[in-house]
Design an enzyme around this catalytic site. Structure first.
Site, short mmCIF file in Angstrom:
data_model
loop_
_atom_site.label_atom_id
_atom_site.label_comp_id
_atom_site.label_asym_id
_atom_site.label_seq_id
_atom_site.Cartn_x
_atom_site.Cartn_y
_atom_site.Cartn_z
N HIS A 9 1.58 3.75 24.14
CA HIS A 9 1.93 2.89 25.28
C HIS A 9 3.18 2.06 25.00
O HIS A 9 3.98 1.82 25.89
CB HIS A 9 0.76 1.96 25.60
N CYS A 65 7.10 4.53 19.33
CA CYS A 65 6.04 3.53 19.50
C CYS A 65 6.75 2.17 19.56
O CYS A 65 7.96 2.11 19.78
CB CYS A 65 4.97 3.62 18.42
N GLY A 70 4.50 3.21 12.83
CA GLY A 70 3.24 3.96 12.79
C GLY A 70 3.45 5.44 13.05
O GLY A 70 2.81 6.30 12.41
N HIS A 98 21.67 13.95 5.06
CA HIS A 98 21.16 13.93 3.68
C HIS A 98 19.70 14.35 3.56
O HIS A 98 19.29 14.87 2.51
CB HIS A 98 21.29 12.51 3.09
N ARG A 136 16.99 17.89 -3.26
CA ARG A 136 16.24 16.63 -3.19
C ARG A 136 15.12 16.70 -2.15
O ARG A 136 14.02 16.16 -2.38
CB ARG A 136 17.19 15.48 -2.90
C1 RB5 Z 1 1.16 -1.13 19.43
O1 RB5 Z 1 0.90 -2.46 19.70
C2 RB5 Z 1 2.03 -1.01 18.19
O2 RB5 Z 1 1.34 -1.41 17.06
C3 RB5 Z 1 2.53 0.41 18.04
O3 RB5 Z 1 3.25 0.77 19.18
C4 RB5 Z 1 3.47 0.68 16.89
O4 RB5 Z 1 4.49 -0.26 16.84
C5 RB5 Z 1 2.83 0.86 15.56
O5 RB5 Z 1 3.48 1.17 14.55
#
Ligand code: RB5
Length: 148
Positions: A9, A65, A70, A98, A136
């Site tokens: 989202h 994200c 993440g 690289h 590498r």
């Molecule tokens: C969502 O709130 C956020 O944690 C996600 O989009 C991202 O940034 C995680 O790494």
């Protein structure tokens, strides 16, 4: 190129802009979702895009994200995927030249959309330098025990 894209989202709006940009450039885009700003968990879209790249169904991937972090952490768990978090054009250029990055990770909440699209353009336009950099990136898989 066949390019898989995905977001949670927090990256939905930028992912939509990325998809439009890729289509305008003539790329074949496979959108793995999500398709709204309803709260969602990033690992699932990261896995869908990473698997598409790892299995050769997509030549590149783009994951978005809130921060890009993440998505990048998740995508790099998949053998054959080299995901690069690129908050600047230079990160994108070096990630390709690289590190032969095949997945670009962007953070919608930290990178303005116009800058993110400029980063995307450089990610697509930059070739891998090969040579010592090939050794590498092979060593990444060797030390991680993920050689294929
Ligand atoms: C969502 O709130 C956020 O944690 C996600 O989009 C991202 O940034 C995680 O790494």
């Amino acid at each position: 190129m066949r390019i898989a894209i995905g977001s949670d989202h927090g990256g939905f709006n930028l992912k939509t802009a990325v998809g439009e940009r890729l289509a305008a450039l003539g790329h074949q885009v496979e959108d793995m979702g999500v398709f709204s700003t309803d709260s969602s968990d990033y690992p699932f879209q990261a896995a869908a895009v990473a698997q598409a790249v790892a299995q050769g169904r997509a030549e590149r991937g783009v994951l978005v994200c809130g921060s890009g972090i993440g998505m990048c952490m998740t995508a790099n768990r998949f053998p054959g995927v080299r995901a690069a978090l690129a908050p600047t054009i230079e990160h994108a250029r070096l990630g390709r030249a690289h590190n032969n990055a095949n997945v670009l990770c962007l953070g919608e909440r930290l990178t303005p959309a116009d800058q993110a699209l400029a980063i995307l353009d450089v990610f697509l336009a930059t070739d891998f330098d090969g040579g010592r950099h090939q050794r590498r990136i092979e060593e990444i898989d060797q030390v991680a025990g993920t050689e294929r």
